[in-house]
Design an enzyme around this catalytic site. Sequence first.
Site, PDB file in Angstrom:
ATOM      1  CG  ASN A  33       0.138  -0.173   2.239  1.00 15.86           C
ATOM      2  OD1 ASN A  33       0.901   0.562   2.524  1.00 15.86           O
ATOM      3  ND2 ASN A  33      -0.840   0.055   3.421  1.00 15.86           N
ATOM      4  CB  SER A 126      14.021  -8.903  13.291  1.00 14.25           C
ATOM      5  OG  SER A 126      15.157  -7.883  13.983  1.00 14.25           O
ATOM      6  CB  THR A 128      15.034  -7.244  17.291  1.00 15.04           C
ATOM      7  OG1 THR A 128      15.951  -5.845  17.832  1.00 15.04           O
ATOM      8  CG2 THR A 128      13.765  -6.914  16.619  1.00 15.04           C
ATOM      9  CE1 TYR A 151      12.954  -4.511  14.538  1.00 14.82           C
ATOM     10  CE2 TYR A 151      10.420  -3.893  12.815  1.00 14.82           C
ATOM     11  CZ  TYR A 151      11.577  -3.819  13.125  1.00 14.82           C
ATOM     12  OH  TYR A 151      12.272  -5.230  12.265  1.00 14.82           O
ATOM     13  CE  LYS A 155       9.684  -7.915  12.308  1.00 14.24           C
ATOM     14  NZ  LYS A 155       8.733  -7.623  10.723  1.00 14.24           N
ATOM     15  CG  ASN A 180      22.165  -5.133  11.073  1.00 16.89           C
ATOM     16  OD1 ASN A 180      22.162  -6.034  12.066  1.00 16.89           O
ATOM     17  ND2 ASN A 180      22.093  -4.094  11.854  1.00 16.89           N
ATOM     18  CG  ASN A 200      18.272   1.350   9.311  1.00 14.17           C
ATOM     19  OD1 ASN A 200      17.808   0.827   8.697  1.00 14.17           O
ATOM     20  ND2 ASN A 200      18.867   0.172  10.311  1.00 14.17           N
TER      21      ASN A 200
HETATM   22  C1  WQD Z   1      23.833  -0.212  12.773  1.00 13.75           C
HETATM   23  C2  WQD Z   1      24.968   0.006  13.963  1.00 13.75           C
HETATM   24  C3  WQD Z   1      24.185   2.167  15.167  1.00 13.75           C
HETATM   25  C4  WQD Z   1      23.513   4.990  12.397  1.00 13.75           C
HETATM   26  C5  WQD Z   1      17.782  -1.512  12.861  1.00 13.75           C
HETATM   27  C6  WQD Z   1      17.550  -2.936  14.021  1.00 13.75           C
HETATM   28  C7  WQD Z   1      16.971  -3.889  13.040  1.00 13.75           C
HETATM   29  C8  WQD Z   1      16.802  -4.276  11.708  1.00 13.75           C
HETATM   30  C9  WQD Z   1      18.016  -3.212  11.489  1.00 13.75           C
HETATM   31  C10 WQD Z   1      14.742  -3.418  11.003  1.00 13.75           C
HETATM   32  C11 WQD Z   1      24.478   0.405  15.657  1.00 13.75           C
HETATM   33  C12 WQD Z   1      25.690   2.629  14.118  1.00 13.75           C
HETATM   34  C13 WQD Z   1      23.987   3.982  12.728  1.00 13.75           C
HETATM   35  C14 WQD Z   1      24.318   5.758  12.383  1.00 13.75           C
HETATM   36  C15 WQD Z   1      25.604   4.798  13.345  1.00 13.75           C
HETATM   37  N1  WQD Z   1      15.411  -2.776  11.454  1.00 13.75           N
HETATM   38  N2  WQD Z   1      24.841   3.476  13.244  1.00 13.75           N
HETATM   39  N3  WQD Z   1      25.535   6.221  13.101  1.00 13.75           N
HETATM   40  O1  WQD Z   1      20.179  -1.028  15.218  1.00 13.75           O
HETATM   41  O2  WQD Z   1      21.755  -2.497  14.174  1.00 13.75           O
HETATM   42  O3  WQD Z   1      19.003  -3.126  13.734  1.00 13.75           O
HETATM   43  O4  WQD Z   1      17.986  -1.727  11.964  1.00 13.75           O
HETATM   44  O5  WQD Z   1      14.768  -4.710  10.570  1.00 13.75           O
HETATM   45  O6  WQD Z   1      15.971  -4.740  13.430  1.00 13.75           O
HETATM   46  O7  WQD Z   1      17.284  -3.095  15.187  1.00 13.75           O
HETATM   47  O8  WQD Z   1      20.734  -1.127  12.578  1.00 13.75           O
HETATM   48  O9  WQD Z   1      21.649   0.052  10.826  1.00 13.75           O
HETATM   49  O10 WQD Z   1      20.482   1.060  13.022  1.00 13.75           O
HETATM   50  O11 WQD Z   1      22.677   0.254  12.657  1.00 13.75           O
HETATM   51  O12 WQD Z   1      27.416   4.802  14.487  1.00 13.75           O
HETATM   52  O13 WQD Z   1      23.380   7.113  11.919  1.00 13.75           O
HETATM   53  O14 WQD Z   1      25.453   1.276  13.189  1.00 13.75           O
HETATM   54  O15 WQD Z   1      24.493   2.586  16.667  1.00 13.75           O
HETATM   55  O16 WQD Z   1      25.871   0.734  15.836  1.00 13.75           O
HETATM   56  P1  WQD Z   1      20.561  -1.722  13.634  1.00 13.75           P
HETATM   57  P2  WQD Z   1      21.404   0.622  12.284  1.00 13.75           P
END
Ligand code: WQD
Length: 339
Positions: A33, A126, A128, A151, A155, A180, A200
Amino acid sequence: MKTVLVTGGLGFIGSHTAVELLARGYQVVVADNLANTNASVLDGIAAIAGKKPVWANVDLADPVACRAFLAGMPDLAGIIHFAAYKAVGESVQKPLAYYRNNFGSLVNLLEFTAEHPQCRLIFSSSCTVYGQADTLPIREDAPVKPAESPYGNTKQVGEEILRDGARAHGFRAIALRYFNPIGAHPSAKIGELPLGVPQNLVPFITQSAAGLRGALKVFGNDYPTRDGTCVRDYIHVVDVALAHIYALERLFAGKGSEPVEVFNLGTGTGSTVLEVIKAFERSTGHKLQWEFAERRAGDVIAAYANTEKAAQGLGWRAERSLDQCMADAWRWQQTLPKK
Ligand code: WQD
């Protein structure tokens, strides 16, 4: 040939999975959607696969609309269910919208599989759910920890809904716990389309390198890891997509003893944030502007997958390197508008 419904099929992992299904001759119906993507992704899928999937713009969380939509496909062989809200931070601001959307759509789809048990379902879960695991690499039988966000709760509870439904109604399903997912299709015709400021790491890196964002903020440099920054298991989105094909074919073959099986989708290798930055610079030749910043609330120190169960059960392993992920992500970013 079998028909497979890909919900959220115009999204990041959904679109890459639709491409792989089409390449294997499946009839593909995409339900999306456009809550978190745009219709142009359909053209990208068609450009790669050489044929367009059927697209239904339907709100799967609406029980009447979902039932009417599925009534038209009584012989559906499989459902790969990606459609869900997935922003960790946003889920804290809007928990009820997350629960209504993510649980509503899942229950509506499972009511169909309860009435059509030949239709096998794959659920996007995930890593997570593990929170900060006690043991690394993380096995599927690691304890599920209290969710750190609504979120993450969708899951965890989503997997429980799957198990309770399968036990009561006799359908079969697989939950795939993504680590990831990053990167983009090597053709650069589909990739990640984060709306707004990317939360991310990798989309922020590519947008920063493209001049769309300022310097990358590295959230924390005092973690107990090899270079002080967090460790994650970054896996190429095409490897993730292929795992869905293998999982679906495991369900079609009637393998597995439990009504609902769970598999980790990771590479088995952890990379720090600084190592991801270095991989980007090495594979693109692009110097990235970045600076250390405060830790981000909710971040776990380290998470990477034990990949043995997926290798044994799915006959699948991730094959693409971190450098390939970053090169593909950058190639995709360069096709996007410069502002
Ligand atoms: C990765 C690392 C941050 C941004 C989340 C969800 C997971 C999935 C993927 C949906 C961490 C660091 C990040 C930035 C940084 N979501 N970072 N500066 O948090 O492992 O997973 O996204 O499906 O379920 O939990 O991924 O890419 O946000 O972070 O330093 O601007 O990069 O601290 O260590 P994450 P992420």
